[in-house]
Scaffold this motif. Structure first.
Motif, PDB file in Angstrom:
ATOM      1  N   ASP A  74       0.809  -1.220   0.000  1.00 13.89           N
ATOM      2  CA  ASP A  74       0.000   0.000   0.000  1.00 13.89           C
ATOM      3  C   ASP A  74       0.842   1.271   0.000  1.00 13.89           C
ATOM      4  O   ASP A  74       0.298   2.371   0.021  1.00 13.89           O
ATOM      5  N   ASP A  75       2.176   1.125   0.019  1.00 14.65           N
ATOM      6  CA  ASP A  75       3.066   2.283  -0.017  1.00 14.65           C
ATOM      7  C   ASP A  75       3.741   2.349  -1.381  1.00 14.65           C
ATOM      8  O   ASP A  75       4.186   1.329  -1.931  1.00 14.65           O
ATOM      9  N   PHE A  76       3.854   3.580  -1.893  1.00 15.82           N
ATOM     10  CA  PHE A  76       4.391   3.760  -3.239  1.00 15.82           C
ATOM     11  C   PHE A  76       5.480   4.839  -3.236  1.00 15.82           C
ATOM     12  O   PHE A  76       5.441   5.783  -2.459  1.00 15.82           O
ATOM     13  N   TYR A  77       6.448   4.637  -4.134  1.00 18.18           N
ATOM     14  CA  TYR A  77       7.537   5.600  -4.300  1.00 18.18           C
ATOM     15  C   TYR A  77       7.590   5.987  -5.771  1.00 18.18           C
ATOM     16  O   TYR A  77       7.635   5.122  -6.663  1.00 18.18           O
ATOM     17  N   LEU A  78       7.567   7.290  -6.050  1.00 16.92           N
ATOM     18  CA  LEU A  78       7.552   7.774  -7.433  1.00 16.92           C
ATOM     19  C   LEU A  78       8.723   8.709  -7.686  1.00 16.92           C
ATOM     20  O   LEU A  78       9.130   9.490  -6.803  1.00 16.92           O
ATOM     21  N   LEU A  79       9.252   8.643  -8.883  1.00 14.40           N
ATOM     22  CA  LEU A  79      10.243   9.605  -9.369  1.00 14.40           C
ATOM     23  C   LEU A  79       9.631  10.289 -10.578  1.00 14.40           C
ATOM     24  O   LEU A  79       9.352   9.649 -11.596  1.00 14.40           O
ATOM     25  N   VAL A  80       9.371  11.592 -10.450  1.00 15.16           N
ATOM     26  CA  VAL A  80       8.726  12.362 -11.513  1.00 15.16           C
ATOM     27  C   VAL A  80       9.786  13.235 -12.182  1.00 15.16           C
ATOM     28  O   VAL A  80      10.403  14.090 -11.537  1.00 15.16           O
ATOM     29  N   CYS A  81      10.016  13.032 -13.478  1.00 16.27           N
ATOM     30  CA  CYS A  81      11.067  13.754 -14.202  1.00 16.27           C
ATOM     31  C   CYS A  81      10.466  14.608 -15.312  1.00 16.27           C
ATOM     32  O   CYS A  81       9.662  14.121 -16.118  1.00 16.27           O
ATOM     33  N   THR A  82      10.854  15.876 -15.340  1.00 13.57           N
ATOM     34  CA  THR A  82      10.499  16.771 -16.437  1.00 13.57           C
ATOM     35  C   THR A  82      11.760  17.495 -16.867  1.00 13.57           C
ATOM     36  O   THR A  82      12.837  17.305 -16.285  1.00 13.57           O
ATOM     37  N   GLU A  83      11.618  18.359 -17.864  1.00 10.85           N
ATOM     38  CA  GLU A  83      12.793  19.092 -18.335  1.00 10.85           C
ATOM     39  C   GLU A  83      13.291  20.093 -17.291  1.00 10.85           C
ATOM     40  O   GLU A  83      14.411  20.591 -17.387  1.00 10.85           O
ATOM     41  N   LYS A  84      12.475  20.377 -16.279  1.00  5.00           N
ATOM     42  CA  LYS A  84      12.895  21.309 -15.230  1.00  5.00           C
ATOM     43  C   LYS A  84      13.625  20.622 -14.080  1.00  5.00           C
ATOM     44  O   LYS A  84      14.149  21.282 -13.198  1.00  5.00           O
ATOM     45  N   GLY A  85      13.615  19.298 -14.073  1.00  9.52           N
ATOM     46  CA  GLY A  85      14.286  18.575 -12.999  1.00  9.52           C
ATOM     47  C   GLY A  85      13.488  17.351 -12.585  1.00  9.52           C
ATOM     48  O   GLY A  85      12.661  16.850 -13.349  1.00  9.52           O
ATOM     49  N   PHE A  86      13.745  16.881 -11.367  1.00 10.36           N
ATOM     50  CA  PHE A  86      13.034  15.697 -10.898  1.00 10.36           C
ATOM     51  C   PHE A  86      12.517  15.927  -9.482  1.00 10.36           C
ATOM     52  O   PHE A  86      12.977  16.806  -8.756  1.00 10.36           O
ATOM     53  N   GLU A  87      11.544  15.106  -9.103  1.00 10.52           N
ATOM     54  CA  GLU A  87      10.961  15.195  -7.768  1.00 10.52           C
ATOM     55  C   GLU A  87      10.654  13.792  -7.273  1.00 10.52           C
ATOM     56  O   GLU A  87      10.162  12.946  -8.022  1.00 10.52           O
ATOM     57  N   GLU A  88      10.968  13.539  -6.021  1.00 14.41           N
ATOM     58  CA  GLU A  88      10.619  12.277  -5.380  1.00 14.41           C
ATOM     59  C   GLU A  88       9.281  12.445  -4.664  1.00 14.41           C
ATOM     60  O   GLU A  88       9.071  13.442  -3.975  1.00 14.41           O
ATOM     61  N   VAL A  89       8.403  11.470  -4.812  1.00 15.45           N
ATOM     62  CA  VAL A  89       7.092  11.512  -4.163  1.00 15.45           C
ATOM     63  C   VAL A  89       6.830  10.175  -3.493  1.00 15.45           C
ATOM     64  O   VAL A  89       7.024   9.118  -4.102  1.00 15.45           O
ATOM     65  N   ARG A  90       6.410  10.215  -2.248  1.00 14.99           N
ATOM     66  CA  ARG A  90       6.017   8.999  -1.531  1.00 14.99           C
ATOM     67  C   ARG A  90       4.523   9.091  -1.219  1.00 14.99           C
ATOM     68  O   ARG A  90       4.029  10.140  -0.820  1.00 14.99           O
ATOM     69  N   ALA A  91       3.829   7.978  -1.424  1.00 20.39           N
ATOM     70  CA  ALA A  91       2.379   7.984  -1.228  1.00 20.39           C
ATOM     71  C   ALA A  91       1.944   6.713  -0.527  1.00 20.39           C
ATOM     72  O   ALA A  91       2.520   5.641  -0.722  1.00 20.39           O
ATOM     73  N   ASN A  92       0.925   6.854   0.301  1.00 21.06           N
ATOM     74  CA  ASN A  92       0.321   5.726   1.005  1.00 21.06           C
ATOM     75  C   ASN A  92      -1.128   5.599   0.572  1.00 21.06           C
ATOM     76  O   ASN A  92      -1.781   6.597   0.268  1.00 21.06           O
ATOM     77  N   LYS A  93      -1.619   4.384   0.533  1.00 16.64           N
ATOM     78  CA  LYS A  93      -2.988   4.144   0.099  1.00 16.64           C
ATOM     79  C   LYS A  93      -3.988   5.022   0.842  1.00 16.64           C
ATOM     80  O   LYS A  93      -4.912   5.589   0.252  1.00 16.64           O
ATOM     81  N   ASP A  94      -3.779   5.165   2.141  1.00 18.52           N
ATOM     82  CA  ASP A  94      -4.723   5.932   2.952  1.00 18.52           C
ATOM     83  C   ASP A  94      -4.680   7.419   2.645  1.00 18.52           C
ATOM     84  O   ASP A  94      -5.634   8.143   2.927  1.00 18.52           O
ATOM     85  N   SER A  95      -3.554   7.891   2.093  1.00 22.38           N
ATOM     86  CA  SER A  95      -3.418   9.316   1.812  1.00 22.38           C
ATOM     87  C   SER A  95      -3.850   9.676   0.400  1.00 22.38           C
ATOM     88  O   SER A  95      -3.903  10.847   0.042  1.00 22.38           O
ATOM     89  N   LEU A  96      -4.129   8.669  -0.422  1.00 17.89           N
ATOM     90  CA  LEU A  96      -4.526   8.933  -1.795  1.00 17.89           C
ATOM     91  C   LEU A  96      -5.943   9.484  -1.856  1.00 17.89           C
ATOM     92  O   LEU A  96      -6.797   9.162  -1.031  1.00 17.89           O
ATOM     93  N   GLN A  97      -6.170  10.316  -2.852  1.00 16.02           N
ATOM     94  CA  GLN A  97      -7.516  10.863  -3.037  1.00 16.02           C
ATOM     95  C   GLN A  97      -8.480   9.737  -3.383  1.00 16.02           C
ATOM     96  O   GLN A  97      -8.151   8.812  -4.118  1.00 16.02           O
ATOM     97  N   LYS A  98      -9.667   9.800  -2.824  1.00 14.35           N
ATOM     98  CA  LYS A  98     -10.677   8.781  -3.097  1.00 14.35           C
ATOM     99  C   LYS A  98     -11.269   9.006  -4.489  1.00 14.35           C
ATOM    100  O   LYS A  98     -11.900  10.034  -4.748  1.00 14.35           O
ATOM    101  N   SER A  99     -10.980   8.097  -5.363  1.00 14.25           N
ATOM    102  CA  SER A  99     -11.514   8.228  -6.719  1.00 14.25           C
ATOM    103  C   SER A  99     -12.848   7.505  -6.829  1.00 14.25           C
ATOM    104  O   SER A  99     -13.044   6.451  -6.245  1.00 14.25           O
ATOM    105  N   LYS A 100     -13.744   8.102  -7.584  1.00 13.24           N
ATOM    106  CA  LYS A 100     -15.081   7.538  -7.726  1.00 13.24           C
ATOM    107  C   LYS A 100     -15.107   6.538  -8.877  1.00 13.24           C
ATOM    108  O   LYS A 100     -15.597   6.802  -9.973  1.00 13.24           O
TER     109      LYS A 100
END
Length: 415
Positions: A74-100
Motif C-alpha cells: 500500500d506504499d508507493f515511491y515515485l520519481l517524476v522527471c520533467t525538463e525542469k528537474g526531478f521530484e521524489e514523491v512517496r504515497a500511502n494508500k490511505d493518503s490517496l484521493q478517493k476516486s469515484k
C-alpha cells in the motif's frame, strides 16, 4: 592555510592572519545520504517498477517511475522527471484521493495510474503511456545518473613558498618540486600510463600523449578518480600562461593544492569560475624524519614524477645520500609525515561531510586517505545542487526529452 575571502566558506582555515577554527558543517544536509548513486539507479534500475511517460502534460514532456515499497503493497515511491528537474514523491494508500470508480468502491488496491493521478491531479486527463521496452532502463541511467556518480576528475597543483595564484603554480615543473610533494602524489594514487588507458581518463588524451605520458589515478570503493596533475602535464617554456595546462585544470570543480609555502593563501587563487572546492594540503615538516634528501631528476620535462631513470640518464643530488626514486608502487618513505588541511568552498556549495577534525591535522596513513576521498566524493556530489551545476543541466533535459519522444512511439501500452 586559507585567508578570509568574500564569497567563500572556509573549513579549518585562517582569518586575518589568526587561527580561526570553523568547519561549517551541518548534520541537517540530507544530500550526504545520496552521495554515490543517482536516485534512479538506486531505486529503480534493475528492480521491479513501472514507467509511464507523456509528451503533452501541463509540465511538458514527463516521465514517471513508480514502485511499491516496504512489506506492505500500500506504499508507493515515485520519481517524476520533467525538463525542469526531478521530484521524489512517496504515497500511502490511505493518503490517496478517493476516486469515484469501481476499484475504490470495491475497496481494491489502487493501480499505478490511480496513484499517479492522485499525487499529480493535473495528469488526470493526460494520455500516459506505460513503457515496457527493457532498453529504456539503460538509456535512463545515462540521463538520470549525476555527473559524479562513478567518476571524479580533480586537479592537483604544486605551490612554492613565493607563489600566490594559479599563474605561478602552473609554471612549476617536475624537476623543481619537493620530496614531500612527490611523496604525496605516491600517497594520493597510482602512477599510470595514459596511452590506451582503459579506465576513467578524466578527459586526458589516451591516444597521442598530448597531455603527457602518465598521470595519477585511484579507485575509492566503486569510484574512479583521475587527476589532472599540473606538473605531469606538458610544459611549454614559450607560453607564460601555460594555456594547455590551464584548459584542463580550469574545468575541474575540485582542486587539490599542495602548499610548500608557509603563508596563508586566498581561496580565489584559482582564476576559474568552474572551481568550487579547493583542498589545501600543507606538510608539517617538523614531523618529517631529519634526513633531507632531494630527488635527482633530469631536466627533460617529458619525464614525469615516478618514472624510473633509464640506465643512460644522469641524475644529481644535493646531498651525499643516495637520491630516492619515486615509484607509485613503493612504500611510503616515512610514517612520521603529517599534513594540515584546509578546505575552501564557494558560498553556494551546500555543506557536505565528513567534517574536518579540530585541529585539522592528519598523519599520512589510511585514515587520512579515506577522509580525503570521502571529502572529495561528498563535495563532488553536493555540487549537483549548485547554480553552476544546475545551469548546465539543459543538455540533460534535452536528452530526457529525446528519450521520452523515442519511447512514446515504441514498446508502450496506451493507458
Amino acid at each position: 592555510m586559507f585567508s578570509h575571502c568574500e564569497g567563500y566558506r572556509i573549513e579549518g582555515g585562517v582569518t586575518d592572519g589568526e587561527t580561526n577554527w570553523n568547519n561549517n558543517f551541518s548534520q541537517n544536509n540530507n544530500n550526504d545520504n545520496k552521495v554515490m548513486a543517482s536516485i534512479y539507479k538506486q531505486q529503480f534500475y534493475g528492480k521491479p517498477h513501472k514507467t509511464f511517460m507523456s509528451l503533452s502534460s501541463p509540465n511538458g514532456p514527463i516521465l514517471i517511475c513508480i514502485k511499491k515499497v516496504g512489506n506492505s503493497s500500500d506504499d508507493f515511491y515515485l520519481l517524476v522527471c520533467t525538463e525542469k528537474g526531478f521530484e521524489e514523491v512517496r504515497a500511502n494508500k490511505d493518503s490517496l484521493q478517493k476516486s469515484k470508480n469501481t476499484r475504490s468502491f470495491l475497496k481494491m488496491r489502487p493501480t499505478s495510474l490511480n496513484v499517479i493521478t492522485s499525487v499529480r491531479p493535473e495528469l488526470t486527463k493526460v494520455p500516459l503511456s506505460k513503457v515496457t521496452d527493457k532498453s529504456l532502463q539503460e538509456e535512463l541511467v545515462k540521463v538520470c545518473e549525476p555527473e559524479f556518480n562513478k567518476v571524479i576528475k580533480a586537479a592537483v597543483l604544486y605551490c612554492k613558498e613565493s607563489q600566490r595564484d594559479d599563474n605561478d603554480m602552473l609554471k612549476n615543473i617536475s624537476s623543481n618540486v619537493s620530496q614531500e610533494y612527490n611523496d604525496f602524489l605516491n600517497f594520493l594514487g597510482e602512477k599510470v600510463e595514459l596511452k590506451d588507458f582503459s579506465k576513467y581518463n578524466g578527459g586526458l588524451d589516451i591516444k597521442n600523449n598530448s597531455h603527457g605520458t602518465h598521470s595519477i589515478f585511484s579507485q575509492f570503493n566503486d569510484v574512479e578518480v583521475m587527476y589532472h596533475v599540473a606538473t605531469m602535464l606538458p610544459f611549454f617554456p614559450s607560453d607564460p600562461k601555460q594555456s594547455e595546462r590551464r584548459k584542463l585544470i580550469s574545468l575541474d570543480r575540485v582542486v587539490i593544492i599542495f602548499n610548500d609555502g608557509s603563508k596563508p593563501m586566498s581561496p580565489n587563487c584559482i582564476k576559474s569560475k568552474s572551481t568550487q572546492i579547493i583542498i589545501l594540503i600543507q606538510p608539517i615538516k617538523n614531523f618529517v624524519a631529519n634526513s633531507k634528501t632531494t630527488i635527482g631528476i633530469s631536466n627533460d620535462e617529458n619525464r614525469v614524477v615516478g618514472e624510473q631513470p633509464s640506465p643512460t640518464t644522469t641524475t644529481t643530488t644535493t646531498t651525499t645520500t643516495t637520491s630516492p626514486t619515486i615509484n607509485s608502487n613503493s612504500p611510503t618513505p616515512s610514517n612520521k609525515i603529517k599534513y594540515r588541511v584546509s578546505i575552501s568552498n564557494r558560498d553556494e556549495v551546500p555543506n557536505y561531510g565528513p567534517p574536518l577534525p579540530d585541529p585539522p591535522i592528519f598523519e599520512k596513513d589510511d585514515s587520512f586517505r579515506n577522509f580525503l576521498y570521502q571529502k572529495m566524493v561528498g563535495g563532488a556530489a553536493s555540487l549537483r545542487n549548485t547554480p553552476m551545476f544546475t545551469s548546465k543541466n539543459s543538455d540533460k533535459a534535452s536528452a530526457l526529452i529525446n528519450v521520452i519522444s523515442k519511447y512514446s512511439t515504441k514498446g508502450m501500452e496506451q493507458i
